[in-house]
Design a protein around this motif. Structure first.
Motif, PDB file in Angstrom:
ATOM      1  N   ASN A   1       0.831  -1.205   0.000  1.00  0.00           N
ATOM      2  CA  ASN A   1       0.000   0.000   0.000  1.00  0.00           C
ATOM      3  C   ASN A   1       0.864   1.252   0.000  1.00  0.00           C
ATOM      4  OD1 ASN A   1      -2.363  -1.491  -0.020  1.00  0.00           O
ATOM      5  ND2 ASN A   1      -2.601  -1.447   2.193  1.00  0.00           N
ATOM      6  N   THR A   2       1.939   1.244   0.777  1.00  0.00           N
ATOM      7  CA  THR A   2       2.848   2.382   0.820  1.00  0.00           C
ATOM      8  C   THR A   2       3.489   2.603  -0.547  1.00  0.00           C
ATOM      9  OG1 THR A   2       3.314   1.972   3.157  1.00  0.00           O
ATOM     10  CG2 THR A   2       4.907   3.331   1.945  1.00  0.00           C
ATOM     11  N   ILE A   3       3.920   1.525  -1.185  1.00  0.00           N
ATOM     12  CA  ILE A   3       4.539   1.629  -2.513  1.00  0.00           C
ATOM     13  C   ILE A   3       3.544   2.180  -3.521  1.00  0.00           C
ATOM     14  CG2 ILE A   3       5.436   0.256  -4.440  1.00  0.00           C
ATOM     15  CD1 ILE A   3       6.805  -1.523  -2.306  1.00  0.00           C
ATOM     16  N   LYS A   4       2.299   1.723  -3.474  1.00  0.00           N
ATOM     17  CA  LYS A   4       1.276   2.223  -4.398  1.00  0.00           C
ATOM     18  C   LYS A   4       1.035   3.715  -4.186  1.00  0.00           C
ATOM     19  CE  LYS A   4      -1.157  -2.128  -5.103  1.00  0.00           C
ATOM     20  NZ  LYS A   4      -2.348  -2.918  -4.836  1.00  0.00           N
ATOM     21  N   GLN A   5       1.018   4.160  -2.937  1.00  0.00           N
ATOM     22  CA  GLN A   5       0.821   5.577  -2.654  1.00  0.00           C
ATOM     23  C   GLN A   5       1.995   6.399  -3.199  1.00  0.00           C
ATOM     24  OE1 GLN A   5       0.333   5.686   1.589  1.00  0.00           O
ATOM     25  NE2 GLN A   5      -1.831   5.113   1.510  1.00  0.00           N
ATOM     26  N   VAL A   6       3.211   5.899  -3.022  1.00  0.00           N
ATOM     27  CA  VAL A   6       4.392   6.603  -3.530  1.00  0.00           C
ATOM     28  C   VAL A   6       4.351   6.658  -5.054  1.00  0.00           C
ATOM     29  CG1 VAL A   6       6.908   6.467  -3.745  1.00  0.00           C
ATOM     30  CG2 VAL A   6       5.835   6.116  -1.523  1.00  0.00           C
ATOM     31  N   GLN A   7       3.957   5.561  -5.692  1.00  0.00           N
ATOM     32  CA  GLN A   7       3.854   5.544  -7.154  1.00  0.00           C
ATOM     33  C   GLN A   7       2.840   6.576  -7.635  1.00  0.00           C
ATOM     34  OE1 GLN A   7       2.896   1.413  -7.852  1.00  0.00           O
ATOM     35  NE2 GLN A   7       4.940   0.989  -8.647  1.00  0.00           N
ATOM     36  N   THR A   8       1.708   6.646  -6.970  1.00  0.00           N
ATOM     37  CA  THR A   8       0.677   7.603  -7.343  1.00  0.00           C
ATOM     38  C   THR A   8       1.203   9.031  -7.204  1.00  0.00           C
ATOM     39  OG1 THR A   8      -1.045   6.071  -6.631  1.00  0.00           O
ATOM     40  CG2 THR A   8      -1.669   8.380  -6.845  1.00  0.00           C
ATOM     41  N   THR A   9       1.898   9.293  -6.114  1.00  0.00           N
ATOM     42  CA  THR A   9       2.471  10.624  -5.895  1.00  0.00           C
ATOM     43  C   THR A   9       3.496  10.957  -6.976  1.00  0.00           C
ATOM     44  OG1 THR A   9       2.157  10.394  -3.512  1.00  0.00           O
ATOM     45  CG2 THR A   9       3.732  12.057  -4.244  1.00  0.00           C
ATOM     46  N   ILE A  10       4.343  10.007  -7.304  1.00  0.00           N
ATOM     47  CA  ILE A  10       5.364  10.242  -8.326  1.00  0.00           C
ATOM     48  C   ILE A  10       4.719  10.501  -9.677  1.00  0.00           C
ATOM     49  CG2 ILE A  10       7.215   9.129  -9.652  1.00  0.00           C
ATOM     50  CD1 ILE A  10       8.078   7.812  -6.999  1.00  0.00           C
ATOM     51  N   LYS A  11       3.710   9.699 -10.030  1.00  0.00           N
ATOM     52  CA  LYS A  11       3.021   9.908 -11.307  1.00  0.00           C
ATOM     53  C   LYS A  11       2.378  11.287 -11.361  1.00  0.00           C
ATOM     54  CE  LYS A  11       1.986   5.083 -12.348  1.00  0.00           C
ATOM     55  NZ  LYS A  11       0.939   4.059 -12.473  1.00  0.00           N
ATOM     56  N   SER A  12       1.777  11.699 -10.256  1.00  0.00           N
ATOM     57  CA  SER A  12       1.161  13.020 -10.192  1.00  0.00           C
ATOM     58  C   SER A  12       2.213  14.117 -10.347  1.00  0.00           C
ATOM     59  CB  SER A  12       0.415  13.175  -8.872  1.00  0.00           C
ATOM     60  OG  SER A  12      -0.093  14.473  -8.734  1.00  0.00           O
ATOM     61  N   ASP A  13       3.338  13.953  -9.660  1.00  0.00           N
ATOM     62  CA  ASP A  13       4.418  14.942  -9.752  1.00  0.00           C
ATOM     63  C   ASP A  13       4.970  15.033 -11.170  1.00  0.00           C
ATOM     64  OD1 ASP A  13       4.091  15.421  -7.070  1.00  0.00           O
ATOM     65  OD2 ASP A  13       5.895  14.336  -6.429  1.00  0.00           O
ATOM     66  N   ILE A  14       5.118  13.896 -11.824  1.00  0.00           N
ATOM     67  CA  ILE A  14       5.626  13.889 -13.204  1.00  0.00           C
ATOM     68  C   ILE A  14       4.639  14.583 -14.127  1.00  0.00           C
ATOM     69  CG2 ILE A  14       6.115  12.376 -15.175  1.00  0.00           C
ATOM     70  CD1 ILE A  14       7.386  10.425 -13.167  1.00  0.00           C
ATOM     71  N   LYS A  15       3.345  14.348 -13.920  1.00  0.00           N
ATOM     72  CA  LYS A  15       2.334  14.999 -14.751  1.00  0.00           C
ATOM     73  C   LYS A  15       2.396  16.518 -14.585  1.00  0.00           C
ATOM     74  CE  LYS A  15      -2.591  15.101 -15.723  1.00  0.00           C
ATOM     75  NZ  LYS A  15      -3.914  14.660 -15.334  1.00  0.00           N
ATOM     76  N   VAL A  16       2.500  16.972 -13.339  1.00  0.00           N
ATOM     77  CA  VAL A  16       2.605  18.413 -13.072  1.00  0.00           C
ATOM     78  C   VAL A  16       3.871  18.979 -13.703  1.00  0.00           C
ATOM     79  CG1 VAL A  16       2.955  20.121 -11.234  1.00  0.00           C
ATOM     80  CG2 VAL A  16       1.195  18.362 -10.981  1.00  0.00           C
ATOM     81  N   GLN A  17       4.965  18.258 -13.592  1.00  0.00           N
ATOM     82  CA  GLN A  17       6.229  18.717 -14.173  1.00  0.00           C
ATOM     83  C   GLN A  17       6.105  18.827 -15.689  1.00  0.00           C
ATOM     84  OE1 GLN A  17       9.477  16.038 -13.516  1.00  0.00           O
ATOM     85  NE2 GLN A  17      11.014  17.509 -14.170  1.00  0.00           N
ATOM     86  N   ASP A  18       5.488  17.833 -16.324  1.00  0.00           N
ATOM     87  CA  ASP A  18       5.303  17.889 -17.782  1.00  0.00           C
ATOM     88  C   ASP A  18       4.423  19.071 -18.188  1.00  0.00           C
ATOM     89  OD1 ASP A  18       6.891  15.667 -18.113  1.00  0.00           O
ATOM     90  OD2 ASP A  18       5.214  14.261 -18.373  1.00  0.00           O
ATOM     91  N   GLU A  19       3.359  19.305 -17.423  1.00  0.00           N
ATOM     92  CA  GLU A  19       2.479  20.442 -17.719  1.00  0.00           C
ATOM     93  C   GLU A  19       3.229  21.757 -17.558  1.00  0.00           C
ATOM     94  OE1 GLU A  19      -0.767  19.834 -15.034  1.00  0.00           O
ATOM     95  OE2 GLU A  19      -1.694  18.281 -16.290  1.00  0.00           O
ATOM     96  N   ASN A  20       4.021  21.871 -16.510  1.00  0.00           N
ATOM     97  CA  ASN A  20       4.809  23.089 -16.288  1.00  0.00           C
ATOM     98  C   ASN A  20       5.825  23.297 -17.406  1.00  0.00           C
ATOM     99  OD1 ASN A  20       3.432  23.670 -13.949  1.00  0.00           O
ATOM    100  ND2 ASN A  20       5.003  22.813 -12.594  1.00  0.00           N
ATOM    101  N   MET A  21       6.462  22.228 -17.840  1.00  0.00           N
ATOM    102  CA  MET A  21       7.439  22.329 -18.922  1.00  0.00           C
ATOM    103  C   MET A  21       6.763  22.788 -20.203  1.00  0.00           C
ATOM    104  SD  MET A  21      10.596  22.153 -19.673  1.00  0.00           S
ATOM    105  CE  MET A  21      11.237  21.313 -18.249  1.00  0.00           C
ATOM    106  N   GLN A  22       5.580  22.248 -20.473  1.00  0.00           N
ATOM    107  CA  GLN A  22       4.861  22.658 -21.687  1.00  0.00           C
ATOM    108  C   GLN A  22       4.472  24.129 -21.605  1.00  0.00           C
ATOM    109  OE1 GLN A  22       4.331  20.787 -24.555  1.00  0.00           O
ATOM    110  NE2 GLN A  22       3.812  22.818 -25.294  1.00  0.00           N
ATOM    111  N   GLN A  23       4.034  24.587 -20.430  1.00  0.00           N
ATOM    112  CA  GLN A  23       3.696  26.002 -20.267  1.00  0.00           C
ATOM    113  C   GLN A  23       4.928  26.878 -20.459  1.00  0.00           C
ATOM    114  OE1 GLN A  23       1.830  26.368 -16.444  1.00  0.00           O
ATOM    115  NE2 GLN A  23      -0.097  25.452 -17.131  1.00  0.00           N
ATOM    116  N   LEU A  24       6.064  26.432 -19.966  1.00  0.00           N
ATOM    117  CA  LEU A  24       7.307  27.181 -20.131  1.00  0.00           C
ATOM    118  C   LEU A  24       7.682  27.279 -21.608  1.00  0.00           C
ATOM    119  CD1 LEU A  24       9.729  28.607 -18.849  1.00  0.00           C
ATOM    120  CD2 LEU A  24      10.814  26.376 -18.650  1.00  0.00           C
ATOM    121  N   VAL A  25       7.568  26.186 -22.330  1.00  0.00           N
ATOM    122  CA  VAL A  25       7.862  26.197 -23.761  1.00  0.00           C
ATOM    123  C   VAL A  25       6.897  27.125 -24.490  1.00  0.00           C
ATOM    124  CG1 VAL A  25       7.796  24.780 -25.865  1.00  0.00           C
ATOM    125  CG2 VAL A  25       8.988  23.948 -23.825  1.00  0.00           C
ATOM    126  N   ASN A  26       5.621  27.092 -24.122  1.00  0.00           N
ATOM    127  CA  ASN A  26       4.639  27.982 -24.745  1.00  0.00           C
ATOM    128  C   ASN A  26       4.977  29.449 -24.494  1.00  0.00           C
ATOM    129  OD1 ASN A  26       3.267  25.730 -25.654  1.00  0.00           O
ATOM    130  ND2 ASN A  26       1.717  25.799 -24.045  1.00  0.00           N
TER     131      ASN A  26
END
Length: 96
Positions: free
Chosen positions: A48-73
């Motif tokens: 359960n702890t590993i699944k929570q960490v994975q979810t957090t990491i996936k969320s962080d990566i999504k936010v990072q990708d969105e921020n990078m796209q906004q920066l490029v724009n």
């Protein structure tokens, strides 16, 4: 894990030593079973702890990708030749 159980010492007569050996066997089995159940619960908690960490990491990566796209724009709006190719920010030549 090796557990020593009394198996070859069973006699046809039901006597006190036999009863004690059987009781001892059941106590050993019970203790081993309790240990297995405890390990199973611990593993489930770790999963359960590993699944929570994975979810957090996936969320962080999504936010990072969105921020990078906004920066490029934003940079593109200021005529800086830049774009994301294969997940990497690269400079482009004028007119690409």
């Amino acid at each position: 894990m090796s557990i020593k159980l009394f198996t070859n010492e069973l006699s046809a007569v039901y006597d006190a030593p036999l009863r004690q050996m059987l009781i001892s066997n059941f106590e050993i089995i019970r203790d081993a079973f309790d240990e297995v159940l405890g390990n199973q619960a611990a593993l489930k908690q770790q999963q359960n702890t590993i699944k929570q960490v994975q979810t957090t990491i996936k969320s962080d990566i999504k936010v990072q990708d969105e921020n990078m796209q906004q920066l490029v724009n934003i940079l593109s709006d200021y005529d800086i030749p830049i774009q994301i190719i294969d997940g990497k920010v690269t400079r482009t030549e004028e007119g690409e």
